[in-house]
Design an enzyme around this catalytic site. Structure first.
Site, mmCIF file in Angstrom:
data_model
loop_
_atom_site.group_PDB
_atom_site.id
_atom_site.type_symbol
_atom_site.label_atom_id
_atom_site.label_comp_id
_atom_site.label_asym_id
_atom_site.label_seq_id
_atom_site.Cartn_x
_atom_site.Cartn_y
_atom_site.Cartn_z
ATOM 1 N N ASP A 1 28.756 42.470 -15.306
ATOM 2 C CA ASP A 1 28.476 43.864 -15.606
ATOM 3 C C ASP A 1 26.992 44.066 -15.905
ATOM 4 O OD1 ASP A 1 29.554 42.183 -17.596
ATOM 5 O OD2 ASP A 1 29.769 43.818 -19.013
ATOM 6 N N LYS B 1 32.148 36.662 -14.915
ATOM 7 C CA LYS B 1 32.721 37.320 -16.101
ATOM 8 C C LYS B 1 33.279 36.257 -17.042
ATOM 9 C CE LYS B 1 33.557 41.135 -18.350
ATOM 10 N NZ LYS B 1 32.436 41.834 -19.001
ATOM 11 N N ASP C 1 32.426 41.599 -3.918
ATOM 12 C CA ASP C 1 32.822 42.754 -3.117
ATOM 13 C C ASP C 1 32.206 44.024 -3.684
ATOM 14 O OD1 ASP C 1 34.058 44.317 -1.230
ATOM 15 O OD2 ASP C 1 36.069 44.119 -2.064
ATOM 16 N N TYR D 1 41.654 37.883 -4.384
ATOM 17 C CA TYR D 1 41.863 38.177 -2.973
ATOM 18 C C TYR D 1 42.744 37.145 -2.281
ATOM 19 C CZ TYR D 1 38.401 41.888 -3.174
ATOM 20 O OH TYR D 1 37.716 43.041 -3.475
#
Length: 486
Positions: free
Chosen positions: A214, A181, A238, A134
Site C-alpha cells: 500500500d 503485504k 495486477d 490467482y
C-alpha cells in the site's frame, strides 16, 4: 565494409484476439515487416470465438500446439464472452505454459501528456503470474461464506525474484524494490520477503529495498521517478501495474510480456474495445511496443530499436495520432498512424532507447520441488464448522466431543477474530467458525487414528467443511493465530 549479420528467421504464433485485436495485430505486423524483422507468422485463435465453439478454456488445442512449437506468441486482447466458458483464456495460456513472470515496462513517452509528464518515469513492474489468489482455488464454505486459497511457494517466490534481478542486469538498472503485504499476511506474503532477503546478497550490484504494497502504491503516485524496478506477488502486481500505466498515459500504450522457461507471450494489456472494433480507429501502440519486447527477447535488438524509435518520433511529432492520444478533434485512423510509424523508421527521437541485453534467466527443473524439514511436530487441528449457535454453546458441544480424545478445544474464531473464550471485544459473526483443537500431550508422530476419532465425534453433531493440521517445522509454528488469541 563487413555486412551486419542478420538474425535468423523465427516463427511466431499470432493470436489476433477479439474486438480491435485483429486491427492492431495487422498494423503491428505491417510495421515489423517494414522494419526488417525476420518473422514468419502462424495465426491461431483464442478468446470469444473459441468460447462460442464450446471450448471452455477459450484456447483450442491447435493454438496450444502452435505456441508449444514456436515458443513465442504475440497476442491481441481477448474477451471472456458472457454465457460461454468458465475460465479466462488469458489465465489459461499463462498457466498452461507456466508463464510465471509478467513484465510491465512503464515509461514516460514523448508527446503523451499526463499530470506526471516531465518526472522522468522509467520503471518496470515484475509480477508473479501463476500463484497467489490467482491459482483460482475457491469454495463456498457455507451458503454465505466464500473462501479463496492464497498459495505462495518458496520456489515460486524465488524464481520471480531471480527473474527480476536478471531483468535489472539486462537493462542496466541498479535498484530493485520488493513489495509485499508481509505486515499482515506474514506467512504467505512474508515468504516472498524472506526469500528476497535471502537471495539479495547474491546480487551486490543491485541495491535491494522492501516496502509494503500500500505504501508502494502511495509512493508511485507521490514520486514514481524514485523506482527503477518493482517485483511483487500476483494480486499486488495486477493492481499496481495498471496504476503505473495510468501515470504515463493508460493501458492503450502499455506493453507487457509473460515469460516462462520454454515459452514467452507478448500482449497488449488493454481490453478488446468492442465499441470501436472494425471502425479503423484503434491505437496499435500497446501491441506494437509489446512486439518490441518480443524482438528483444529473440535477440533482434536492432529491429527492436528501429521500431521503438519510430514510435517515439511519431508520438513526439504528433502527426496522424489515433484519437485516444491526439489533441481533441484531431484523431487519425489506425492505418494513418501505422503509415506514419513506417515513414519514421530509421529516424531517432529525443528519447534514447535503453541499452538492452539478453536476460540471463534461470532454468527450473520439472521435478516436484520439495524441502524436507529437519523436524516436524503436530500441534493440533483447526476444524472449520458451519453453525448458527452462539460461541459458548458451540464450544460446549465441541468440548464434549473432544472429551477423552488426544485433543482439547483451545478457542473459536470467526472471520479471524477469537470469539471464545470471550476477549471482551465486539465482533459481528457469520456461520463460519474456526475451531482450534490442540494436542494434550506429546506432539511427535502422525496421530492419524486420533484425528480420525476426533473428526468422527465432531461429525456426529456438527457440519464441518475442512480441516487444517497445525504443524511446527524445525521448531517454528507454521500457522497463524487469530486476532485476540494468546
Amino acid at each position: 565494409m563487413d555486412a551486419v549479420p542478420q538474425t535468423p528467421r523465427i516463427t511466431v504464433t499470432a493470436i489476433p484476439g477479439d474486438g480491435i485485436g485483429p486491427e492492431v495485430m495487422r498494423a503491428t505486423q505491417r510495421i515489423l515487416a517494414a522494419a526488417g524483422a525476420r518473422i514468419d507468422w502462424e495465426e491461431a485463435e483464442a478468446g470469444a470465438a473459441a468460447f462460442r465453439k464450446g471450448i471452455a478454456t477459450g484456447c483450442p488445442q491447435e493454438t496450444l500446439d502452435s505456441i508449444e512449437r514456436t515458443g513465442v506468441a504475440l497476442k491481441g486482447p481477448l474477451e471472456t464472452a458472457l454465457g460461454y466458458g468458465e475460465k479466462s483464456a488469458n489465465v489459461t495460456l499463462r498457466k498452461f505454459f507456466e508463464l510465471y513472470g509478467n513484465i510491465r515496462p512503464v515509461r514516460e513517452l514523448p508527446g503523451i501528456r499526463t499530470p506526471f509528464s516531465g518526472r522522468g518515469i522509467d520503471l518496470v513492474i515484475v509480477r508473479e503470474n501463476v500463484e497467489d489468489l490467482y491459482a483460482g482455488i475457491e469454495y463456498l464454505q457455507t451458503p454465505s461464506v466464500a473462501q479463496c486459497l492464497k498459495l505462495m511457494s518458496e520456489p515460486g517466490c524465488e524464481r520471480i525474484l531471480r527473474l527480476a534481478y536478471a531483468l535489472a542486469r539486462a537493462e542496466g538498472r541498479t535498484r530493485l524494490a520488493c513489495s509485499t503485504k508481509a505486515n499482515i499476511m506474514k506467512t504467505t506474503e512474508g515468504l516472498m520477503k524472506r526469500v528476497f532477503e535471502r537471495i539479495a546478497p547474491e546480487y551486490p550490484d543491485i541495491a535491494p529495498s522492501h516496502l509494503i504494497i500500500d505504501n508502494c502504491a502511495h509512493q508511485l503516485v507521490i514520486a514514481p521517478e524514485q523506482f527503477e524496478l518493482i517485483v511483487t506477488s500476483n494480486m499486488n502486481g495486477d493492481i499496481i501495474s495498471d496504476l503505473a500505466a495510468g501515470l504515463v498515459g493508460g493501458l492503450g500504450i502499455a506493453p507487457s510480456s509473460n515469460v516462462g522457461d520454454r515459452v514467452a507471450m507478448f500482449e497488449a494489456v488493454h481490453g478488446s474495445a468492442p465499441q470501436i472494433a472494425g471502425k479503423g480507429l484503434a491505437n496499435p501502440t500497446a501491441l506494437l511496443l509489446s512486439a518490441v519486447m518480443l524482438l528483444r527477447h529473440v535477440g533482434d535488438f536492432a529491429a527492436a530499436e528501429r521500431v521503438e524509435q519510430a514510435v517515439f518520433v511519431t508520438l513526439q511529432e504528433g502527426r496522424n495520432l489515433t484519437g485516444d492520444i491526439a489533441p481533441k478533434g484531431e484523431g487519425a485512423g489506425t492505418d494513418a498512424f501505422t503509415d506514419q510509424v513506417i515513414a519514421n523508421l530509421g529516424r531517432g527521437s529525443d528519447v534514447p532507447s535503453r541499452a538492452y541485453h539478453a536476460i540471463d534467466m534461470s532454468k527450473w527443473t520439472d521435478r516436484t520441488w520439495h524441502r524436507r524439514a529437519d523436524s516436524r511436530e503436530l500441534v493440533g487441528l483447526d476444524v472449520f464448522i458451519e453453525s448458527e449457535r452462539e460461541p459458548a454453546a458451540l464450544a460446549a458441544g465441541l468440548e464434549a466431543a473432544a472429551a477423552g480424545t488426544a485433543f482439547a478445544l483451545k478457542m473459536l474464531s470467526n472471520r479471524g477474530t477469537q470469539v471464545w473464550p470471550p476477549t471482551g471485544g465486539h465482533s459481528f459473526r457469520v456461520d463460519h467458525f474456526q475451531c482450534r483443537f490442540v494436542l494434550r500431550g506429546n506432539r511427535a508422530g502422525n496421530y492419524g487414528p486420533e484425528i480420525a476419532e476426533l473428526m468422527r465425534r465432531v461429525s456426529a453433531e456438527h457440519q464441518w467443511m475442512h480441516v487444517e493440521k497445525l504443524q511446527r517445522f524445525d521448531g517454528a509454528d507454521a500457522f497463524a493465530k487469530a486476532q485476540g488469541e494468546s
